[in-house]
Design an enzyme around this catalytic site. Structure first.
Site, PDB file in Angstrom:
ATOM      1  CD  GLU A  89       1.923  -9.971   3.410  1.00 31.28           C
ATOM      2  OE1 GLU A  89       3.151 -10.053   3.289  1.00 31.28           O
ATOM      3  OE2 GLU A  89       1.120 -10.250   2.497  1.00 31.28           O
ATOM      4  N   GLY A 104      -5.826  12.662   1.717  1.00 32.45           N
ATOM      5  CA  GLY A 104      -6.903  11.686   1.853  1.00 32.45           C
ATOM      6  C   GLY A 104      -6.868  10.534   0.881  1.00 32.45           C
ATOM      7  CG  HIS A 105      -4.695  10.884  -2.640  1.00 30.15           C
ATOM      8  ND1 HIS A 105      -5.746  11.202  -3.476  1.00 30.15           N
ATOM      9  CD2 HIS A 105      -3.860  11.967  -2.656  1.00 30.15           C
ATOM     10  CE1 HIS A 105      -5.554  12.414  -3.981  1.00 30.15           C
ATOM     11  NE2 HIS A 105      -4.431  12.897  -3.492  1.00 30.15           N
ATOM     12  CB  THR A 143      -8.977   7.781   3.728  1.00 32.03           C
ATOM     13  OG1 THR A 143      -8.168   8.076   4.871  1.00 32.03           O
ATOM     14  CG2 THR A 143     -10.384   7.441   4.181  1.00 32.03           C
ATOM     15  CG  PHE A 195      -2.015   0.917   1.275  1.00 39.86           C
ATOM     16  CD1 PHE A 195      -1.828   2.243   1.639  1.00 39.86           C
ATOM     17  CD2 PHE A 195      -3.294   0.489   0.971  1.00 39.86           C
ATOM     18  CE1 PHE A 195      -2.894   3.121   1.687  1.00 39.86           C
ATOM     19  CE2 PHE A 195      -4.374   1.351   1.022  1.00 39.86           C
ATOM     20  CZ  PHE A 195      -4.183   2.670   1.382  1.00 39.86           C
TER      21      PHE A 195
END
Length: 499
Positions: A284, A259-260, A262, A249
């Site tokens: 993970e 805010g990207h 979220t 991520f």
């Protein structure tokens, strides 16, 4: 012989990551940032020996992530015996694709004159569009079995080593049936093309997810040995019940605090809920930053549902039970609506331990702050009064602590049993305090947000070695495979656990 330390430099400072797009005459820089760490490439000390004025520039085209490596320096150390300057290209090759090693003029020409850039669209399917500060963004999702998704991921995977602690780049040479388990989500900004032939897409971040089979035995049937022939029909992973797990991520540092992260997490969660074959969403090895983002998103999602079902702690569970039971045990279902909570958890497909965290945080938020540790409540007096405290909010806080202790004790029972009783009680009390402090921080940040459009800082990634520091017991790491449904069958001690 001694070597001048001036020949060593910090690898994190030397590496410059740059996102570029076509300009009037040559590619122009959209953003430049340094890696969070470089030890997977340059060693634990994150030092590079043998150069002065060293710059290692990793370039990526904004739309298709076409990579390039350019190395420049003022001076290079002349070999003295066995002491030589680090072979930079040789060190980088295992982490970058071969196409990144072309010379700079070729790369700039490829970016400037890319004939396919104008018609470029991210691979896969668009699953979300949103706006932040009058800028347009889209999230696209595609299978790793798609060659275009695979190409983008292969180009950008060096960032896993630079931003995801203990992260490992994916093996994309696996068979197709294995690649089909992976779904990659890309965030792109829609921009005005800088030139007539340029793309209108610019990378913001991405996440990888994979699904793994979840065995679900029919509890109504007794296990039996069968001699039937093994089924020959083709089995598709996408049609089997399973869990979806977020593996990597990453939101580029130049797009933090918007805010990207979220949006990306909630999009993956919505993708999970929409797929009837996926039972729950897991993560993970999340790090502390991602935990904060995940907790905030899940709390925002579940809070209205908890309120709708009037979820709260019963301050007087003893009133429903005989005198014999009052002194020792209280069923958890007498404190909270266990069956309703199980149904909520399953409908939102939230992993059991994460759901327990959000529930504990919500139940804590329903207790006025003046009756919580953060508000200065008299904990010593509460531990004397316990469930007999006069104020119902004091009793709720007492039962909240007992519920939290129950979960922690159940999860870490084997290690706690190895401690002396007093040490065990102290360790559990310290852990509950740490858990509560972590919840208070999240609740405070949540309450201070003026609106949904005002986002806190985004994490770079979730995968890494830092695990739930505010929540974990000091003697063991957390585990996400606990079955929260079992809580309704457990009993809650009204005294400190006796082991």
């Amino acid at each position: 012989m001694a070597v001048d330390e001036d020949w060593s430099c910090d690898a994190n400072d030397a590496v410059h990551i740059t996102v570029v797009q076509p300009g009037e005459t040559k590619p122009k820089t959209l953003s430049t940032f340094h890696p969070q760490f470089t030890y997977p490439i340059f060693g634990d000390d994150e030092q590079i020996f043998g150069y002065k004025g060293l710059i290692i520039r990793l370039r990526f085209a904004a739309h298709d992530l076409r990579p390039h490596v350019h190395i420049s320096y003022d001076e290079r150390f002349k070999p003295v015996g066995d002491t030589t300057a680090l072979d930079l290209l040789g060190t980088l090759k295992p982490f970058i694709p071969e196409e990144a090693l072309i010379n700079l003029p070729e790369y700039e020409k490829a970016v400037q004159e890319d004939p396919s850039a104008k018609d470029f669209k991210p691979p896969g399917k668009q699953v979300l569009s949103y706006e932040v500060n009058d800028r347009q963004y889209e999230i696209w999702a595609g299978s790793l079995a798609d060659p275009e998704v695979k190409r983008l991921l292969d180009r950008v995977q060096v960032l896993v080593s630079l931003f995801i602690e203990a992260g490992t780049p994916l093996e994309t040479d696996d068979p197709e049936w294995t690649l089909e388990r992976w779904t990659v989500f890309f965030i792109y900004e829609k921009v005005t093309p800088p030139t007539p032939t340029a793309s209108s897409y610019s990378i913001v971040g991405y996440a990888t997810t994979y699904r793994y089979w979840l065995y679900q035995r029919d509890q109504s049937e007794s296990p039996t040995v069968k001699n039937d022939d093994f089924p020959q029909a083709e089995i598709k992973i996408s049609e089997l019940p399973g869990r979806l797990r977020i593996a990597q991520f990453l939101v580029l540092p130049s797009h933090h605090r918007s805010g990207h992260g979220t949006h990306l997490y909630t999009t993956i969660h919505a993708f999970c809920i929409a797929d009837p074959t996926i039972v729950e969403l897991t993560v993970e090895d999340p790090n502390e930053q991602f935990d904060a983002l995940r907790d905030s998103a899940d709390f925002c999602l579940l809070q209205p549902e908890f309120i709708k079902h009037n979820v709260n702690l019963n301050p007087d569970p003893n009133g429903a039970y005989s005198k014999k039971q009052r002194q020792r045990l209280v069923p958890t279902a007498a404190l909270i609506p266990s069956q309703t909570l199980v149904e909520i958890r399953k409908s939102f497909k939230i992993e059991s331990t994460q759901f327990a965290h959000i529930l504990e945080m919500f139940l804590l938020s329903r207790i006025p702050k003046s009756h919580r540790l953060a508000g200065g409540t008299n904990l010593a007096r509460l531990l004397i009064k316990k469930h007999k405290a006069d104020n119902e909010n004091d009793r709720r806080y007492y039962w909240w602590r007992m519920l939290t202790k129950q979960r922690l004790y159940k999860k870490h029972k084997e290690l706690l049993d190895e401690l002396e009783l007093l040490d065990r009680v102290e360790k559990l009390d310290d852990t509950v305090r740490n858990v509560e402090e972590g919840y208070e921080m999240t609740l405070e940040a949540f309450e201070e947000r003026p609106s949904e459009s005002d986002e806190e800082e985004e994490p770079a990634e979730p995968s890494g070695s830092v695990r739930r520091e505010k929540r974990k017991l000091a003697v063991v790491e957390d585990d996400e495979d606990d079955e929260w449904e079992d809580i309704e069958d457990k009993k809650l001690l009204t005294k400190r656990p006796k082991v």
